[in-house]
Design a protein around this motif. Structure first.
Motif, PDB file in Angstrom:
ATOM      1  N   VAL A  14      44.095  45.206  32.005  1.00 21.65           N
ATOM      2  CA  VAL A  14      43.642  43.847  31.756  1.00 21.65           C
ATOM      3  C   VAL A  14      43.681  43.635  30.249  1.00 21.65           C
ATOM      4  CG1 VAL A  14      41.739  42.210  31.980  1.00 21.65           C
ATOM      5  CG2 VAL A  14      42.171  43.878  33.791  1.00 21.65           C
ATOM      6  N   LYS A  15      44.321  42.545  29.838  1.00 22.59           N
ATOM      7  CA  LYS A  15      44.510  42.250  28.422  1.00 22.59           C
ATOM      8  C   LYS A  15      43.802  40.952  28.054  1.00 22.59           C
ATOM      9  CE  LYS A  15      49.107  44.311  28.642  1.00 22.59           C
ATOM     10  NZ  LYS A  15      49.251  45.269  27.568  1.00 22.59           N
ATOM     11  N   ASN A  16      43.514  40.791  26.766  1.00 22.24           N
ATOM     12  CA  ASN A  16      42.968  39.511  26.301  1.00 22.24           C
ATOM     13  C   ASN A  16      44.121  38.568  25.969  1.00 22.24           C
ATOM     14  OD1 ASN A  16      43.918  40.269  23.769  1.00 22.24           O
ATOM     15  ND2 ASN A  16      41.905  40.501  22.851  1.00 22.24           N
ATOM     16  N   GLU A  17      43.785  37.371  25.478  1.00 16.01           N
ATOM     17  CA  GLU A  17      44.816  36.373  25.211  1.00 16.01           C
ATOM     18  C   GLU A  17      45.782  36.780  24.099  1.00 16.01           C
ATOM     19  OE1 GLU A  17      41.304  35.316  22.639  1.00 16.01           O
ATOM     20  OE2 GLU A  17      41.591  35.950  24.692  1.00 16.01           O
ATOM     21  N   TYR A  23      40.660  46.592  29.525  1.00 18.60           N
ATOM     22  CA  TYR A  23      40.122  47.317  30.667  1.00 18.60           C
ATOM     23  C   TYR A  23      41.240  47.943  31.482  1.00 18.60           C
ATOM     24  CZ  TYR A  23      36.079  44.335  29.692  1.00 18.60           C
ATOM     25  OH  TYR A  23      35.042  43.677  29.084  1.00 18.60           O
ATOM     26  N   LEU A  24      40.884  48.982  32.231  1.00 19.80           N
ATOM     27  CA  LEU A  24      41.776  49.615  33.190  1.00 19.80           C
ATOM     28  C   LEU A  24      41.068  49.585  34.540  1.00 19.80           C
ATOM     29  CD1 LEU A  24      44.324  51.328  33.910  1.00 19.80           C
ATOM     30  CD2 LEU A  24      42.909  53.329  33.459  1.00 19.80           C
ATOM     31  N   ILE A  25      41.770  49.129  35.571  1.00 24.08           N
ATOM     32  CA  ILE A  25      41.200  49.058  36.907  1.00 24.08           C
ATOM     33  C   ILE A  25      42.027  49.959  37.818  1.00 24.08           C
ATOM     34  CG2 ILE A  25      40.647  47.568  38.863  1.00 24.08           C
ATOM     35  CD1 ILE A  25      40.665  45.211  36.816  1.00 24.08           C
ATOM     36  N   ILE A 164      45.978  38.400  35.252  1.00 24.03           N
ATOM     37  CA  ILE A 164      44.669  37.962  34.741  1.00 24.03           C
ATOM     38  C   ILE A 164      44.668  38.075  33.231  1.00 24.03           C
ATOM     39  CG2 ILE A 164      42.240  38.622  34.537  1.00 24.03           C
ATOM     40  CD1 ILE A 164      42.066  38.941  37.421  1.00 24.03           C
ATOM     41  N   GLN A 165      44.128  37.081  32.601  1.00 18.53           N
ATOM     42  CA  GLN A 165      44.015  37.046  31.156  1.00 18.53           C
ATOM     43  C   GLN A 165      42.635  36.490  30.826  1.00 18.53           C
ATOM     44  OE1 GLN A 165      46.864  34.465  29.386  1.00 18.53           O
ATOM     45  NE2 GLN A 165      46.277  34.990  27.329  1.00 18.53           N
ATOM     46  N   LEU A 166      41.903  37.187  29.965  1.00 22.56           N
ATOM     47  CA  LEU A 166      40.600  36.704  29.542  1.00 22.56           C
ATOM     48  C   LEU A 166      40.779  35.753  28.376  1.00 22.56           C
ATOM     49  CD1 LEU A 166      38.529  39.981  29.539  1.00 22.56           C
ATOM     50  CD2 LEU A 166      38.544  38.199  31.265  1.00 22.56           C
ATOM     51  N   ILE A 167      40.009  34.658  28.364  1.00 15.97           N
ATOM     52  CA  ILE A 167      40.046  33.728  27.235  1.00 15.97           C
ATOM     53  C   ILE A 167      38.736  33.838  26.479  1.00 15.97           C
ATOM     54  CG2 ILE A 167      41.048  31.556  26.651  1.00 15.97           C
ATOM     55  CD1 ILE A 167      41.054  30.652  29.390  1.00 15.97           C
TER      56      ILE A 167
END
Length: 167
Positions: A14-17, A23-25, A164-167
């Motif tokens: 999982v990466k940010n913008e 994160y690793l899932i 998925i991308q976190l903002i």
């Protein structure tokens, strides 16, 4: 988080913008006892989600630091389904099939998820006002997404391509 990795239940970054790994899932779900684990990029286990009920209305227990903090359950309302995260009193509602939903607690926004389209592919954009909720929100997004996709017709499943991308 690419859909093809989620559907094959492979490890997911999982990466940010900005493209930085956060994160690793890893893990799998679909059977009683299966679990999903979310790690910080440094390798610290942050959240584990274990499936304990397999039915039309499944249940998942949530653990942090080996201690159960709650459960995620699917429910049927008058018009649509919704999810509850207890005892946190979080309610997940929205248009799950179009990947546009919110997580709220007594009127306060915990997370908003929308589908974003870019030249690099389709992504989920998660808006999480309080960063400490991010690990749990990512797990909720995976569970809701998986339960939604398992109910789509096969032709729709093949057309879905997202991340998925976190903002």
């Amino acid at each position: 988080m690419k859909q093809e990795y989620v559907s094959r239940q492979e490890k997911i970054l999982v990466k940010n913008e900005l493209g930085k790994d956060l994160y690793l899932i890893s893990g799998k779900w679909g059977r009683i006892g299966d679990k999903l684990s979310l790690y910080s990029i440094d390798g610290d286990l942050l959240v584990e989600v274990k499936q304990i009920v397999l039915s039309l209305f499944p249940k998942f227990d949530i653990y942090t630091q080996g201690k159960k903090i709650g459960s995620i359950t699917k429910h049927r309302g008058l018009k649509d389904v919704y999810f509850k995260v207890t005892p946190l009193n979080w309610i997940v509602t929205g248009d799950f099939y179009n990947h546009n939903y919110t997580v709220n607690c007594k009127g306060k926004l915990i997370m908003e998820m929308t589908k974003a389209y870019t030249s690099f592919g389709d992504y989920y954009a998660l808006h999480i006002p309080e960063s400490q909720h991010a690990p749990l929100c990512l797990c909720i997004a995976l569970i809701v997404d998986n339960l939604t996709l398992t109910r789509l017709p096969q032709t729709e499943k093949k057309r879905v391509n997202r991340a998925i991308q976190l903002i």
